[in-house]
Motif scaffolding. Structure first.
Motif, PDB file in Angstrom:
ATOM      1  N   PRO A  48       8.607 -15.001 -39.446  1.00 11.29           N
ATOM      2  CA  PRO A  48       8.956 -15.209 -40.863  1.00 11.29           C
ATOM      3  C   PRO A  48       7.774 -15.656 -41.707  1.00 11.29           C
ATOM      4  CG  PRO A  48      10.596 -16.221 -39.437  1.00 11.29           C
ATOM      5  CD  PRO A  48       9.470 -15.805 -38.557  1.00 11.29           C
ATOM      6  N   GLY A  49       6.908 -16.481 -41.151  1.00 12.08           N
ATOM      7  CA  GLY A  49       5.745 -16.947 -41.893  1.00 12.08           C
ATOM      8  C   GLY A  49       4.805 -15.820 -42.260  1.00 12.08           C
ATOM      9  N   VAL A  50       4.634 -14.856 -41.345  1.00 11.92           N
ATOM     10  CA  VAL A  50       3.778 -13.700 -41.620  1.00 11.92           C
ATOM     11  C   VAL A  50       4.326 -12.897 -42.785  1.00 11.92           C
ATOM     12  CG1 VAL A  50       2.931 -11.512 -40.690  1.00 11.92           C
ATOM     13  CG2 VAL A  50       2.939 -13.546 -39.244  1.00 11.92           C
ATOM     14  N   VAL A  51       5.625 -12.629 -42.764  1.00 11.01           N
ATOM     15  CA  VAL A  51       6.244 -11.805 -43.811  1.00 11.01           C
ATOM     16  C   VAL A  51       6.250 -12.541 -45.152  1.00 11.01           C
ATOM     17  CG1 VAL A  51       8.308 -10.521 -44.461  1.00 11.01           C
ATOM     18  CG2 VAL A  51       7.678 -10.711 -42.051  1.00 11.01           C
ATOM     19  N   ILE A  52       6.579 -13.827 -45.135  1.00 17.17           N
ATOM     20  CA  ILE A  52       6.615 -14.599 -46.381  1.00 17.17           C
ATOM     21  C   ILE A  52       5.216 -14.693 -46.989  1.00 17.17           C
ATOM     22  CG2 ILE A  52       7.006 -16.901 -47.336  1.00 17.17           C
ATOM     23  CD1 ILE A  52       9.306 -17.210 -45.337  1.00 17.17           C
ATOM     24  N   ALA A  53       4.201 -14.884 -46.155  1.00 21.19           N
ATOM     25  CA  ALA A  53       2.824 -14.948 -46.664  1.00 21.19           C
ATOM     26  C   ALA A  53       2.437 -13.638 -47.347  1.00 21.19           C
ATOM     27  CB  ALA A  53       1.857 -15.260 -45.521  1.00 21.19           C
ATOM     28  N   PHE A  54       2.810 -12.500 -46.752  1.00 26.78           N
ATOM     29  CA  PHE A  54       2.509 -11.202 -47.378  1.00 26.78           C
ATOM     30  C   PHE A  54       3.250 -11.056 -48.705  1.00 26.78           C
ATOM     31  CE2 PHE A  54       3.762  -6.810 -48.164  1.00 26.78           C
ATOM     32  CZ  PHE A  54       2.515  -6.191 -48.216  1.00 26.78           C
ATOM     33  N   ALA A  55       4.510 -11.484 -48.715  1.00 28.50           N
ATOM     34  CA  ALA A  55       5.307 -11.357 -49.941  1.00 28.50           C
ATOM     35  C   ALA A  55       4.734 -12.222 -51.064  1.00 28.50           C
ATOM     36  CB  ALA A  55       6.755 -11.736 -49.659  1.00 28.50           C
ATOM     37  N   LEU A  56       4.254 -13.407 -50.737  1.00 26.14           N
ATOM     38  CA  LEU A  56       3.709 -14.309 -51.757  1.00 26.14           C
ATOM     39  C   LEU A  56       2.354 -13.826 -52.267  1.00 26.14           C
ATOM     40  CD1 LEU A  56       4.613 -17.806 -50.241  1.00 26.14           C
ATOM     41  CD2 LEU A  56       5.712 -16.647 -52.158  1.00 26.14           C
ATOM     42  N   LEU A  57       1.517 -13.331 -51.334  1.00 26.50           N
ATOM     43  CA  LEU A  57       0.180 -12.892 -51.724  1.00 26.50           C
ATOM     44  C   LEU A  57       0.197 -11.522 -52.393  1.00 26.50           C
ATOM     45  CD1 LEU A  57      -1.797 -14.024 -48.540  1.00 26.50           C
ATOM     46  CD2 LEU A  57      -1.851 -15.100 -50.799  1.00 26.50           C
ATOM     47  N   GLY A  58       1.107 -10.667 -51.949  1.00 28.33           N
ATOM     48  CA  GLY A  58       1.192  -9.333 -52.516  1.00 28.33           C
ATOM     49  C   GLY A  58       0.258  -8.333 -51.860  1.00 28.33           C
ATOM     50  N   PHE A  59      -0.510  -8.779 -50.888  1.00 23.34           N
ATOM     51  CA  PHE A  59      -1.407  -7.881 -50.154  1.00 23.34           C
ATOM     52  C   PHE A  59      -1.634  -8.469 -48.761  1.00 23.34           C
ATOM     53  CE2 PHE A  59      -3.934 -10.983 -52.385  1.00 23.34           C
ATOM     54  CZ  PHE A  59      -4.875 -11.392 -51.467  1.00 23.34           C
ATOM     55  N   PRO A  63      -6.225 -14.216 -43.054  1.00 25.56           N
ATOM     56  CA  PRO A  63      -6.204 -15.691 -43.129  1.00 25.56           C
ATOM     57  C   PRO A  63      -4.901 -16.230 -43.716  1.00 25.56           C
ATOM     58  CG  PRO A  63      -8.326 -14.856 -43.851  1.00 25.56           C
ATOM     59  CD  PRO A  63      -7.439 -13.670 -43.710  1.00 25.56           C
ATOM     60  N   GLY A  64      -4.398 -15.562 -44.758  1.00 26.78           N
ATOM     61  CA  GLY A  64      -3.148 -16.003 -45.363  1.00 26.78           C
ATOM     62  C   GLY A  64      -1.975 -15.852 -44.422  1.00 26.78           C
ATOM     63  N   MET A  65      -1.938 -14.732 -43.681  1.00 21.74           N
ATOM     64  CA  MET A  65      -0.844 -14.506 -42.735  1.00 21.74           C
ATOM     65  C   MET A  65      -0.932 -15.459 -41.549  1.00 21.74           C
ATOM     66  SD  MET A  65      -0.522 -10.358 -42.722  1.00 21.74           S
ATOM     67  CE  MET A  65       0.162  -9.498 -44.127  1.00 21.74           C
ATOM     68  N   ILE A  66      -2.152 -15.766 -41.119  1.00 20.06           N
ATOM     69  CA  ILE A  66      -2.325 -16.736 -40.036  1.00 20.06           C
ATOM     70  C   ILE A  66      -1.803 -18.103 -40.481  1.00 20.06           C
ATOM     71  CG2 ILE A  66      -4.069 -18.083 -38.796  1.00 20.06           C
ATOM     72  CD1 ILE A  66      -5.654 -15.562 -38.388  1.00 20.06           C
ATOM     73  N   ALA A  67      -2.128 -18.472 -41.734  1.00 16.33           N
ATOM     74  CA  ALA A  67      -1.636 -19.748 -42.253  1.00 16.33           C
ATOM     75  C   ALA A  67      -0.112 -19.750 -42.329  1.00 16.33           C
ATOM     76  CB  ALA A  67      -2.242 -20.012 -43.629  1.00 16.33           C
ATOM     77  N   GLY A  68       0.470 -18.635 -42.789  1.00 11.55           N
ATOM     78  CA  GLY A  68       1.921 -18.538 -42.861  1.00 11.55           C
ATOM     79  C   GLY A  68       2.567 -18.606 -41.487  1.00 11.55           C
ATOM     80  N   ALA A  69       1.975 -17.906 -40.521  1.00  9.27           N
ATOM     81  CA  ALA A  69       2.494 -17.941 -39.157  1.00  9.27           C
ATOM     82  C   ALA A  69       2.404 -19.337 -38.565  1.00  9.27           C
ATOM     83  CB  ALA A  69       1.726 -16.949 -38.288  1.00  9.27           C
ATOM     84  N   ALA A  70       1.304 -20.032 -38.861  1.00  8.93           N
ATOM     85  CA  ALA A  70       1.125 -21.390 -38.334  1.00  8.93           C
ATOM     86  C   ALA A  70       2.181 -22.338 -38.897  1.00  8.93           C
ATOM     87  CB  ALA A  70      -0.280 -21.897 -38.669  1.00  8.93           C
ATOM     88  N   VAL A  71       2.432 -22.253 -40.202  1.00 11.42           N
ATOM     89  CA  VAL A  71       3.450 -23.103 -40.829  1.00 11.42           C
ATOM     90  C   VAL A  71       4.824 -22.798 -40.254  1.00 11.42           C
ATOM     91  CG1 VAL A  71       4.631 -23.639 -42.992  1.00 11.42           C
ATOM     92  CG2 VAL A  71       2.139 -23.422 -42.953  1.00 11.42           C
ATOM     93  N   SER A  72       5.141 -21.507 -40.108  1.00 14.14           N
ATOM     94  CA  SER A  72       6.443 -21.107 -39.577  1.00 14.14           C
ATOM     95  C   SER A  72       6.623 -21.563 -38.131  1.00 14.14           C
ATOM     96  CB  SER A  72       6.582 -19.585 -39.664  1.00 14.14           C
ATOM     97  OG  SER A  72       7.856 -19.166 -39.251  1.00 14.14           O
ATOM     98  N   ALA A  73       5.584 -21.395 -37.304  1.00 10.87           N
ATOM     99  CA  ALA A  73       5.662 -21.838 -35.907  1.00 10.87           C
ATOM    100  C   ALA A  73       5.799 -23.349 -35.820  1.00 10.87           C
ATOM    101  CB  ALA A  73       4.425 -21.369 -35.146  1.00 10.87           C
ATOM    102  N   LEU A  74       5.072 -24.065 -36.690  1.00  7.60           N
ATOM    103  CA  LEU A  74       5.169 -25.525 -36.702  1.00  7.60           C
ATOM    104  C   LEU A  74       6.572 -25.976 -37.098  1.00  7.60           C
ATOM    105  CD1 LEU A  74       3.844 -28.299 -36.462  1.00  7.60           C
ATOM    106  CD2 LEU A  74       3.098 -28.081 -38.838  1.00  7.60           C
ATOM    107  N   LEU A  75       7.154 -25.305 -38.083  1.00 12.03           N
ATOM    108  CA  LEU A  75       8.536 -25.621 -38.473  1.00 12.03           C
ATOM    109  C   LEU A  75       9.493 -25.371 -37.311  1.00 12.03           C
ATOM    110  CD1 LEU A  75       8.780 -24.217 -42.113  1.00 12.03           C
ATOM    111  CD2 LEU A  75       8.848 -26.607 -41.408  1.00 12.03           C
ATOM    112  N   GLY A  76       9.255 -24.268 -36.583  1.00 14.75           N
ATOM    113  CA  GLY A  76      10.083 -23.981 -35.414  1.00 14.75           C
ATOM    114  C   GLY A  76       9.998 -25.089 -34.384  1.00 14.75           C
ATOM    115  N   PHE A  77       8.786 -25.581 -34.136  1.00 12.32           N
ATOM    116  CA  PHE A  77       8.605 -26.682 -33.180  1.00 12.32           C
ATOM    117  C   PHE A  77       9.316 -27.945 -33.660  1.00 12.32           C
ATOM    118  CE2 PHE A  77       6.036 -30.496 -32.220  1.00 12.32           C
ATOM    119  CZ  PHE A  77       6.290 -30.580 -30.855  1.00 12.32           C
ATOM    120  N   LEU A  78       9.176 -28.265 -34.949  1.00 13.11           N
ATOM    121  CA  LEU A  78       9.815 -29.470 -35.488  1.00 13.11           C
ATOM    122  C   LEU A  78      11.332 -29.367 -35.412  1.00 13.11           C
ATOM    123  CD1 LEU A  78       7.543 -30.141 -38.607  1.00 13.11           C
ATOM    124  CD2 LEU A  78       7.527 -31.342 -36.401  1.00 13.11           C
ATOM    125  N   PHE A  79      11.873 -28.188 -35.660  1.00 13.23           N
ATOM    126  CA  PHE A  79      13.321 -27.999 -35.548  1.00 13.23           C
ATOM    127  C   PHE A  79      13.789 -28.156 -34.104  1.00 13.23           C
ATOM    128  CE2 PHE A  79      13.382 -25.709 -39.752  1.00 13.23           C
ATOM    129  CZ  PHE A  79      14.312 -26.547 -40.341  1.00 13.23           C
TER     130      PHE A  79
END
Length: 306
Positions: A48-59, A63-79
């Motif tokens: 989800p982080g990869v897709v959301i990062a692409f949707a927000l950036l528009g391209f 680096p942006g997708m890696i950041a999105g994936a990292a945030v999403s994976a971290l949220l998964g761990f916290l949950f």
């Protein structure tokens, strides 16, 4: 340099080699922490982080997708931690819940983005099964640098990792913080996952973290040798699987890496020095001979007495 391959392909092979080594090392730590399933859950949670990062950036920005994936994976761990601490649900069940929810959410978002203008040409589908051949020079350099940083973190802190995994009480007595080591471990695990999903894919990234350490366990009982073997198996599977995927047009990288890694596992399962089938068979045969030796000696004594 490898003859017959373009310079870009050779750099991609080098990057997946380094990625496989990093994944093998972190997977070895996860194996001894009994959290191999965590890598599977966080790999799927990164989508989800990869897709959301692409949707927000528009391209497409790695680096942006890696950041999105990292945030999403971290949220998964916290949950996962929250579910485990606030209920009677066990850790493996919590991992399964988060894996399913996040991956389902990622697939839903991916289908929506692919219907938007330019979404079909985004290349996001390559994050499902991996497509190393589509990586640019900048992608390769980023992935290689981060993977080398992970390898360095494990190598430099080898003694600390050993204490953390096998004698946590003694480690605390020496002033080694368990929370700090857990934080570093989880950071490295998430980092390996997010830098590898473009090459291997979110579905199969977990295989690169799980299979190499399990294969290495069949060959040795030494933690140090297991780390080295796991890195070699992971790096070899990453490079070989990537090379095979370049032989065809549009062949996904992840499945071929898993096939190579599975082949190494089968070889280890049969021929491993410590726990392989042949080693166990030889041990059983030696035990039978040892148990039968007194009977043979008694028989020889009786024959000589007669």
């Amino acid at each position: 340099m490898i003859a017959g391959l373009s310079p870009n392909t050779q750099w991609v092979l080098f990057s997946t080699l380094i990625l496989g080594m990093a994944a093998g090392l972190i997977g070895c730590l996860a194996y001894w922490k009994r959290q191999s399933l965590m890598s599977d859950a966080l790999s799927h949670a990164a989508l989800p982080g990869v897709v959301i990062a692409f949707a927000l950036l528009g391209f497409k920005s790695i680096p942006g997708m890696i950041a999105g994936a990292a945030v999403s994976a971290l949220l998964g761990f916290l949950f996962i931690q929250w579910i485990q601490s606030s209920s009677k649900i066990k850790e493996d069940t919590a991992m399964g819940i988060i894996l399913s929810i996040f991956f389902g959410l990622g697939m839903m978002l991916l289908s929506i983005v692919n219907r938007t203008a330019g979404g079909g040409q985004s290349g996001l589908d390559s994050f499902i099964f991996g497509q190393a051949a589509s990586m640019t020079g900048k992608d390769v350099r980023t992935m290689s640098a981060l993977a080398l940083a992970v390898i360095a973190a494990v190598a430099i802190g080898f003694k600390e990792w050993k204490l953390f995994l096998f004698d946590s009480d003694f480690a605390r007595g020496l002033g080694l913080s368990g929370k700090l080591m857990n934080g570093i471990y989880m950071t490295l695990l998430i980092l390996v996952i997010v830098i590898g999903i473009q090459a291997v894919g979110v579905i199969l990234m977990s295989a690169l973290l799980i299979i190499p350490p399990v294969s290495a366990r069949y060959w040795t009982q030494s933690f140090k040798r297991m780390l080295i073997l796991s890195a070699l198996f992971g790096g070899g599977a990453g490079a070989a699987g990537t090379w095979i995927s370049t032989l065809g047009k549009g062949w996904p990288t992840g499945p071929f890496i898993v096939v190579v890694s599975s082949s190494l596992f089968l070889i280890s399962l049969v021929f491993g020095f410590q726990k392989g089938w042949l080693a166990k068979w030889r041990h059983v045969q030696a035990h039978k001979r040892q148990a039968a030796e007194p009977l043979r000696q008694n028989a020889r004594k009786e024959e000589s007495a007669v």
